[in-house]
Design a protein around this motif. Structure first.
Motif, short mmCIF file in Angstrom:
data_model
loop_
_atom_site.label_atom_id
_atom_site.label_comp_id
_atom_site.label_asym_id
_atom_site.label_seq_id
_atom_site.Cartn_x
_atom_site.Cartn_y
_atom_site.Cartn_z
N MET A 179 1.87 -14.48 4.37
CA MET A 179 0.52 -14.99 4.54
C MET A 179 -0.12 -15.11 3.17
O MET A 179 0.11 -14.28 2.29
CB MET A 179 -0.27 -14.04 5.44
N LEU A 180 -0.93 -16.12 3.02
CA LEU A 180 -1.60 -16.39 1.76
C LEU A 180 -3.11 -16.21 1.89
O LEU A 180 -3.67 -16.45 2.97
CB LEU A 180 -1.33 -17.82 1.30
N ALA A 181 -3.76 -15.82 0.81
CA ALA A 181 -5.22 -15.85 0.76
C ALA A 181 -5.63 -17.32 0.72
O ALA A 181 -4.96 -18.15 0.09
CB ALA A 181 -5.73 -15.12 -0.48
N TYR A 195 -8.24 -9.23 -3.88
CA TYR A 195 -9.40 -9.00 -3.02
C TYR A 195 -9.60 -7.52 -2.71
O TYR A 195 -10.72 -7.08 -2.46
CB TYR A 195 -9.27 -9.74 -1.69
N GLY A 196 -8.52 -6.76 -2.67
CA GLY A 196 -8.55 -5.41 -2.13
C GLY A 196 -8.42 -5.50 -0.62
O GLY A 196 -8.75 -6.51 0.00
N THR A 252 -15.81 -8.43 2.23
CA THR A 252 -15.36 -8.94 0.93
C THR A 252 -13.87 -8.71 0.69
O THR A 252 -13.34 -9.15 -0.33
CB THR A 252 -16.15 -8.27 -0.21
N ARG A 253 -13.21 -8.06 1.59
CA ARG A 253 -11.80 -7.72 1.42
C ARG A 253 -10.94 -8.43 2.46
O ARG A 253 -11.45 -8.96 3.44
CB ARG A 253 -11.60 -6.21 1.54
N MET A 254 -9.64 -8.38 2.26
CA MET A 254 -8.69 -8.93 3.22
C MET A 254 -8.39 -7.88 4.28
O MET A 254 -8.21 -6.70 3.97
CB MET A 254 -7.38 -9.34 2.53
N ASP A 255 -8.34 -8.31 5.53
CA ASP A 255 -8.08 -7.41 6.64
C ASP A 255 -6.59 -7.10 6.72
O ASP A 255 -5.79 -7.96 7.07
CB ASP A 255 -8.58 -8.04 7.94
N LEU A 256 -6.23 -5.85 6.41
CA LEU A 256 -4.83 -5.45 6.40
C LEU A 256 -4.20 -5.59 7.79
O LEU A 256 -3.05 -6.01 7.91
CB LEU A 256 -4.70 -4.02 5.88
N GLY A 261 -12.89 -11.07 4.75
CA GLY A 261 -13.88 -10.76 5.77
C GLY A 261 -13.59 -11.30 7.14
O GLY A 261 -14.44 -11.27 8.01
N VAL A 262 -12.36 -11.79 7.38
CA VAL A 262 -12.01 -12.37 8.67
C VAL A 262 -10.91 -11.54 9.32
O VAL A 262 -9.94 -11.18 8.66
CB VAL A 262 -11.53 -13.84 8.51
N ARG A 263 -11.07 -11.27 10.60
CA ARG A 263 -10.00 -10.63 11.39
C ARG A 263 -9.41 -11.70 12.29
O ARG A 263 -10.10 -12.31 13.09
CB ARG A 263 -10.54 -9.48 12.23
N SER A 264 -8.10 -11.88 12.15
CA SER A 264 -7.40 -12.84 13.01
C SER A 264 -6.38 -12.13 13.88
O SER A 264 -5.41 -12.72 14.31
CB SER A 264 -6.72 -13.92 12.16
N ALA A 265 -6.60 -10.85 14.13
CA ALA A 265 -5.63 -10.04 14.86
C ALA A 265 -5.74 -10.20 16.36
O ALA A 265 -5.22 -9.39 17.12
CB ALA A 265 -5.79 -8.57 14.47
N GLY A 266 -6.40 -11.25 16.83
CA GLY A 266 -6.51 -11.50 18.25
C GLY A 266 -5.27 -12.11 18.85
O GLY A 266 -5.33 -12.70 19.92
#
Length: 197
Positions: free
Chosen positions: A1-3, A79-80, A105-109, A138-143
Motif C-alpha cells: 500500500m502506498l501513501a 507520516y508516523g 495526521t498519521r497513517m492508520d496502521l 487520517g483515514v480508516r479503510s478497515a471496513g
C-alpha cells in the motif's frame, strides 16, 4: 500500500513491534469476523509474519510473494503511524475520516495491515475500501471490502497486484513477529522490492 501523497511534515517516530503485534492480531480478528474467507485462507491467516522495515518513498507496506510475510514501513512513509489501542472499534473515525489529533495526521496502521493481509489472501486492489491501493493520512479503510468495488485475483501466483520491476532487492534491518509462533526476533533480511504493495 502506498501513501496517497508526501507528508507536509516528516515524522521520524517509528512503530514498535509490540504495537504491530497488537494491531496485527486485531486485523486478523477483523478478517475472521468478516465471514468472507474460505478454509485455505483461514489457515493462511495463522502463518502470517509481520516485519518492520525501512521501505522508502511513499511505501507504507508490501506483501511478500512467499504468501505469509508482510513488510510494514517503520515510519509510515514519514507520516508516523496511528496505533489504535481499541483497534476492534472505530470511534476515532467518523465516516472513515478522523478528527482525533494523532489519528488525523498519521497513517492508520490497522487499515494498512488489513490491506496487506488481503494481498496475502489473494485479493488485488479495488476502487475503494480496505483494498484501495493508496491511503490518506487520517483515514480508516478497515471496513473490509467496499460494495461495488472490483477486486482481482491472480490464480497463477495466488497473490495479486505485483509491483513493477523498477524496485531493487536489498538488505534491511527488520523486526519480525510471527503470528503462528507468537515469536519476536530482530535480524537482517533480504527484501524483494518486486513483491506486492
Amino acid at each position: 500500500m502506498l501513501a496517497a501523497e508526501l507528508p507536509q511534515e516528516y515524522s521520524t517516530e517509528v512503530v514498535i513491534i509490540d504495537d504491530l503485534r497488537a494491531v496485527g492480531q486485531a486485523a486478523v480478528e477483523r478478517w475472521l469476523a468478516s465471514g468472507e474467507l474460505n478454509d485455505a485462507q483461514l489457515v493462511q491467516l495463522s502463518d502470517l509474519v509481520l516485519q518492520i522495515a525501512d521501505l522508502g518513498g511513499l511505501k507504507l507496506a508490501q506483501a511478500s510473494n512467499d504468501g505469509k510475510t508482510i513488510y510494514i514501513d517503520s515510519n509510515a512513509a514519514g507520516y508516523g503511524w496511528f496505533v489504535d489501542a481499541t483497534a476492534m472499534q472505530d470511534e476515532e473515525f467518523v465516516a472513515g475520516k478522523s478528527g482525533i489529533d494523532d489519528a488525523s495526521t498519521r497513517m492508520d496502521l490497522l487499515s494498512v495491515v488489513m490491506h496487506e493481509i488481503g494481498h496475502q489472501l489473494g485479493l488485488g486492489h479495488g476502487d475503494s475500501g480496505v483494498m484501495h491501493e493508496s491511503l490518506d493520512a487520517g483515514v480508516r479503510s478497515a471496513g473490509l471490502l467496499a460494495e461495488g468495488s472490483v477486486y482481482t485475483f491472480d490464480a497463477d501466483s495466488g497473490l495479486a497486484a505485483t509491483a513493477n520491476d523498477e524496485h531493487d532487492h536489498g538488505w534491511v534491518e527488520v523486526a519480525t513477529y510471527s503470528m503462528a509462533t507468537d515469536h519476536l526476533s530482530e535480524q537482517s533480511a533480504q527484501v524483494d522490492w518486486n513483491d506486492s504493495f
